[in-house]
Motif scaffolding. Structure first.
Motif, PDB file in Angstrom:
ATOM      1  N   GLU A 197      -3.522  -0.504  -7.872  1.00 12.27           N
ATOM      2  CA  GLU A 197      -3.324  -1.837  -8.436  1.00 12.27           C
ATOM      3  C   GLU A 197      -1.852  -2.189  -8.376  1.00 12.27           C
ATOM      4  O   GLU A 197      -0.983  -1.352  -8.626  1.00 12.27           O
ATOM      5  CB  GLU A 197      -3.788  -1.897  -9.895  1.00 12.27           C
ATOM      6  CG  GLU A 197      -5.268  -1.897 -10.080  1.00 12.27           C
ATOM      7  CD  GLU A 197      -5.673  -2.155 -11.522  1.00 12.27           C
ATOM      8  OE1 GLU A 197      -4.793  -2.152 -12.417  1.00 12.27           O
ATOM      9  OE2 GLU A 197      -6.877  -2.364 -11.755  1.00 12.27           O
ATOM     10  N   VAL A 198      -1.569  -3.427  -8.037  1.00 14.40           N
ATOM     11  CA  VAL A 198      -0.195  -3.915  -7.956  1.00 14.40           C
ATOM     12  C   VAL A 198      -0.166  -5.308  -8.574  1.00 14.40           C
ATOM     13  O   VAL A 198      -1.128  -6.070  -8.453  1.00 14.40           O
ATOM     14  CB  VAL A 198       0.292  -3.924  -6.485  1.00 14.40           C
ATOM     15  CG1 VAL A 198      -0.516  -4.863  -5.638  1.00 14.40           C
ATOM     16  CG2 VAL A 198       1.765  -4.242  -6.391  1.00 14.40           C
ATOM     17  N   ARG A 220       0.826  -1.215   0.000  1.00 14.25           N
ATOM     18  CA  ARG A 220       0.000   0.000   0.000  1.00 14.25           C
ATOM     19  C   ARG A 220       0.859   1.264   0.000  1.00 14.25           C
ATOM     20  O   ARG A 220       0.466   2.286  -0.553  1.00 14.25           O
ATOM     21  CB  ARG A 220      -0.941   0.014   1.206  1.00 14.25           C
ATOM     22  CG  ARG A 220      -2.128  -0.906   1.074  1.00 14.25           C
ATOM     23  CD  ARG A 220      -3.121  -0.711   2.200  1.00 14.25           C
ATOM     24  NE  ARG A 220      -4.207  -1.666   2.149  1.00 14.25           N
ATOM     25  CZ  ARG A 220      -5.315  -1.523   1.426  1.00 14.25           C
ATOM     26  NH1 ARG A 220      -5.468  -0.445   0.698  1.00 14.25           N
ATOM     27  NH2 ARG A 220      -6.250  -2.436   1.434  1.00 14.25           N
ATOM     28  N   SER A 230      -0.183   2.897  -5.149  1.00 17.05           N
ATOM     29  CA  SER A 230      -0.933   2.522  -6.341  1.00 17.05           C
ATOM     30  C   SER A 230      -2.155   1.705  -5.944  1.00 17.05           C
ATOM     31  O   SER A 230      -2.108   0.904  -5.006  1.00 17.05           O
ATOM     32  CB  SER A 230      -0.037   1.686  -7.269  1.00 17.05           C
ATOM     33  OG  SER A 230      -0.756   1.251  -8.387  1.00 17.05           O
ATOM     34  N   ARG A 235       3.308   1.937  -1.667  1.00 17.71           N
ATOM     35  CA  ARG A 235       3.708   2.296  -3.031  1.00 17.71           C
ATOM     36  C   ARG A 235       2.750   3.296  -3.660  1.00 17.71           C
ATOM     37  O   ARG A 235       3.062   3.913  -4.669  1.00 17.71           O
ATOM     38  CB  ARG A 235       3.818   1.041  -3.889  1.00 17.71           C
ATOM     39  CG  ARG A 235       4.936   0.149  -3.402  1.00 17.71           C
ATOM     40  CD  ARG A 235       5.128  -1.050  -4.254  1.00 17.71           C
ATOM     41  NE  ARG A 235       6.247  -1.813  -3.718  1.00 17.71           N
ATOM     42  CZ  ARG A 235       6.420  -3.087  -3.906  1.00 17.71           C
ATOM     43  NH1 ARG A 235       5.574  -3.761  -4.644  1.00 17.71           N
ATOM     44  NH2 ARG A 235       7.449  -3.701  -3.368  1.00 17.71           N
TER      45      ARG A 235
END
Length: 194
Positions: free
Chosen positions: A99-100, A93, A97, A95
């Motif tokens: 979507e990962v 989380r 984004s 990061r």
């Protein structure tokens, strides 16, 4: 938010509270039409994109399930697995984004798992990184050994002195010998101060 009782298209927030370490927000709402109250839960959804292109919500339970297989027969508790899954989710989380991809989730697992249990780490890494030969295992073991060597080198001060935690000295002095020196020095200091 539509009222679940009278289906009125609007509602008023009466109270908000964080839940599950700030991952959720519970809101107590009131309907201006019928006056009834109800609770809603808001959660920021993190989606994982699999190799096939299918997207699914991030799941701590799936992390725990996958890591549990690698930890089979190892002294790893369920609480430790839950903490590992939490740290993986926090790392992913962080990061920023929504979507990962699943590869990034796997990378986020490797670090905490190595700290938790090196044997389980090797099992997981062998599958995740598709080890194909003994050379792959040897290479990964060499990396782990070099990390251990660098950690023990950090314990020694540049002048060769030993830290109070009894870390090893470059001159080969044993830990118990170092403690004898510390104890003797402390006893002399107390005797001189008295």
């Amino acid at each position: 938010m539509r009222c679940p009782y009278c289906r009125h298209p609007d509602s008023r927030v009466v109270d908000s509270r964080e839940a599950e370490d700030g991952q959720l927000i519970r809101r107590r709402r009131s309907c201006p039409e019928c006056g009834k109250r109800f609770t809603t839960v808001e959660e920021a959804i993190l989606a994982v994109v699999k190799r096939s292109g299918v997207t699914e919500p991030f799941s701590r339970a799936k992390i725990i399930s996958g890591v549990r297989k690698a930890c089979q027969g190892r002294p790893v508790t369920e609480d430790a697995l839950a903490l590992l899954a939490q740290s993986v989710e926090e790392a992913v989380r962080a990061r920023g984004s929504a979507e990962v991809n699943s590869h990034e989730v796997g990378l986020a697992i490797l670090g905490p798992l190595r700290d938790l249990d090196e044997v389980a780490y090797m099992r997981f890494a062998s599958v995740y990184r598709s080890f194909e030969s003994l050379a792959d295992f040897e290479r990964e073991i060499a990396v782990l050994r070099s990390e251990h060597d660098s950690e023990s080198a950090v314990a020694v001060k540049p002048d060769g002195a030993v830290r109070p935690d009894g870390a090893a000295r470059p001159d080969g002095t044993a830990k118990k010998d170092v403690f004898k020196v510390f104890n003797a020095a402390e006893a002399a200091h107390r005797g001189g101060a008295a």
